[in-house]
Design an enzyme around this catalytic site. Structure first.
Site, PDB file in Angstrom:
ATOM      1  N   CYS A   1       0.829  -1.217   0.000  1.00 13.89           N
ATOM      2  CA  CYS A   1       0.000   0.000   0.000  1.00 13.89           C
ATOM      3  C   CYS A   1       0.861   1.263   0.000  1.00 13.89           C
ATOM      4  O   CYS A   1       1.578   1.531   0.961  1.00 13.89           O
ATOM      5  CB  CYS A   1      -0.922  -0.040   1.228  1.00 13.89           C
ATOM      6  SG  CYS A   1      -1.779   1.499   1.571  1.00 13.89           S
TER       7      CYS A   1
ATOM      8  N   CYS B   1       0.047   3.751   2.832  1.00 19.41           N
ATOM      9  CA  CYS B   1       0.528   3.201   4.109  1.00 19.41           C
ATOM     10  C   CYS B   1       2.015   3.500   4.284  1.00 19.41           C
ATOM     11  O   CYS B   1       2.454   3.868   5.374  1.00 19.41           O
ATOM     12  CB  CYS B   1       0.303   1.690   4.169  1.00 19.41           C
ATOM     13  SG  CYS B   1      -1.424   1.178   4.035  1.00 19.41           S
TER      14      CYS B   1
END
Length: 115
Positions: A32, A35
């Site tokens: 991600c 993230c």
């Protein structure tokens, strides 16, 4: 410091060990992009706010936790106090939003508790 949580038992022990402290849990994934970009902010907050406990749960490594806490997208932040989930504070949402979008050069937090 951000504690890496692998399974439900470890998560339960972490919440119990927190006692009355606020616990911030980031549900994320290695793949991600957002993230990866938010992690330095979370890590910095974990060093600055010693009265708050921070944890990270990789949703791919901990599918049971992701399912239990209804994680549908990453990154997702959930907060807990005395082992119970609490609502996300608008102050934290604003700080993450503004800091992550480059509107602020430093996180918007103060130790005095005033907004």
């Amino acid at each position: 410091m951000v504690q890496i949580i692998k399974d439900m038992d470890e998560f339960s022990r972490f919440l119990k060990a927190a006692g009355c402290k606020l616990v911030v849990v980031e549900f994320s994934a290695k793949w991600c992009g957002p993230c990866k970009r938010i992690y330095p902010l979370v890590h910095a907050m974990s060093l600055q706010y010693q009265n708050v406990m921070f944890a990270n749960v990789d949703v791919d490594d901990s599918k049971e936790l992701a399912q239990t806490y209804h994680i549908r997208s990453v990154p997702t932040f959930q907060m807990f106090k005395q082992t119970q989930k609490v609502t996300l504070f608008s102050r934290l949402k604003r700080a993450i939003c503004c800091y992550g979008n480059g509107f602020m050069s430093e996180p918007y937090f103060s130790d005095n508790g005033n907004e």
